[in-house]
Write a protein that holds these residues in place. Structure first.
Motif, short mmCIF file in Angstrom:
data_model
loop_
_atom_site.label_atom_id
_atom_site.label_comp_id
_atom_site.label_asym_id
_atom_site.label_seq_id
_atom_site.Cartn_x
_atom_site.Cartn_y
_atom_site.Cartn_z
N GLU A 4 -14.17 60.43 70.88
CA GLU A 4 -13.06 59.71 70.54
C GLU A 4 -12.78 58.24 71.26
O GLU A 4 -12.35 57.44 70.49
CB GLU A 4 -11.78 60.30 71.35
CG GLU A 4 -11.66 61.80 70.86
CD GLU A 4 -12.17 63.05 71.18
OE1 GLU A 4 -12.87 62.96 72.26
OE2 GLU A 4 -12.67 64.02 70.31
N ASN A 5 -13.62 58.13 72.20
CA ASN A 5 -13.68 56.80 73.00
C ASN A 5 -14.87 55.91 72.21
O ASN A 5 -14.85 54.78 72.51
CB ASN A 5 -14.13 56.83 74.41
CG ASN A 5 -13.00 57.68 75.15
OD1 ASN A 5 -11.93 57.48 74.85
ND2 ASN A 5 -13.43 58.25 76.24
N CYS A 6 -15.89 56.59 71.46
CA CYS A 6 -16.87 55.49 70.94
C CYS A 6 -16.49 55.16 69.53
O CYS A 6 -16.91 54.26 68.93
CB CYS A 6 -18.18 56.44 70.96
SG CYS A 6 -19.67 55.31 70.60
N ASN A 7 -15.90 56.14 68.72
CA ASN A 7 -15.66 55.99 67.30
C ASN A 7 -14.26 55.46 67.07
O ASN A 7 -13.36 56.30 67.02
CB ASN A 7 -16.01 57.02 66.38
CG ASN A 7 -15.65 56.77 64.93
OD1 ASN A 7 -15.49 55.67 64.67
ND2 ASN A 7 -16.07 57.71 64.17
N VAL A 42 -22.95 57.09 67.49
CA VAL A 42 -22.16 57.67 66.29
C VAL A 42 -22.68 56.82 65.19
O VAL A 42 -22.79 55.69 65.24
CB VAL A 42 -20.85 57.37 66.47
CG1 VAL A 42 -20.05 57.97 65.40
CG2 VAL A 42 -20.11 57.87 67.59
N LYS A 43 -23.18 57.83 64.22
CA LYS A 43 -23.49 56.98 62.80
C LYS A 43 -22.38 57.31 61.82
O LYS A 43 -21.95 58.46 61.78
CB LYS A 43 -24.69 57.86 62.39
CG LYS A 43 -25.00 57.60 60.82
CD LYS A 43 -26.13 58.10 60.72
CE LYS A 43 -26.45 58.28 59.01
NZ LYS A 43 -27.63 58.93 58.42
N VAL A 44 -22.02 56.21 61.29
CA VAL A 44 -20.59 56.05 60.64
C VAL A 44 -20.92 55.60 59.17
O VAL A 44 -21.84 54.53 59.07
CB VAL A 44 -19.73 55.33 61.03
CG1 VAL A 44 -18.20 55.08 60.16
CG2 VAL A 44 -19.18 55.69 62.73
N ARG A 45 -20.65 56.49 58.16
CA ARG A 45 -21.04 56.26 56.77
C ARG A 45 -19.76 54.93 56.13
O ARG A 45 -18.44 55.43 56.32
CB ARG A 45 -20.73 57.31 55.79
CG ARG A 45 -20.61 57.03 54.46
CD ARG A 45 -21.95 56.27 53.73
NE ARG A 45 -23.10 57.10 53.58
CZ ARG A 45 -24.22 57.05 52.90
NH1 ARG A 45 -24.13 55.45 52.14
NH2 ARG A 45 -25.14 57.43 52.45
#
Length: 146
Positions: A4-7, A42-45
């Motif tokens: 929650e803190n990273c994304n 975190v890998k985000v699309r």
């Protein structure tokens, strides 16, 4: 550090945790992020998840690293248009400036070919200045250890 803190987006995650390696692949190109520092990542699309449709320019992925310092790696994988890739990343920076305000932003572009005219293009130079040269581009496989 928790997810929650990273994304800051809270969605579109394809991978997260203290993983050793993150791969972003598309169109035969790959960006490899080697997490030597063992940070929560975190890998985000971005394309077709954070930003949907063809109206907005957008990069393919975002890799968020949350250690002592937060970093965001905006990743675009494409054929040969470095200038267009720079425009896509600049647009994502502008769209998400609030969400990414606590992150040091980096650009990563994987290409099949790079033309000199693209390296000298206004948008690529603008992106380099904006990110204080925290930009890399390479053919086919772009790999780095962080």
């Amino acid at each position: 550090m928790s997810n929650e803190n990273c994304n800051p987006f809270g969605k579109c995650e394809e991978q997260s945790g203290k993983v050793k390696t993150i791969y972003c692949s598309e169109k035969g190109k790959t960006y490899e992020y080697i997490n030597k520092s063992n940070n929560f990542v975190v890998k985000v699309r971005v394309d077709e998840c954070l930003i949907k449709g063809e109206q907005q320019r957008k990069c393919d992925f975002m890799v968020l690293s949350c250690g002592e310092q937060k970093s965001a790696y905006l990743v675009e994988l494409k054929g040969s248009d470095l200038e267009h890739a720079a425009k896509q990343i600049l647009n994502v920076i502008q769209l998400f400036q609030k969400e990414l305000s606590n992150f040091e932003i980096h650009a990563r572009i994987g290409l099949s070919k790079v033309y000199q005219r693209d390296i000298e293009s206004e948008d690529y130079i603008k992106l380099k200045r904006k990110l204080k040269n925290r930009i890399k581009h390479k053919n086919i496989l772009l790999s780095e250890t962080i």
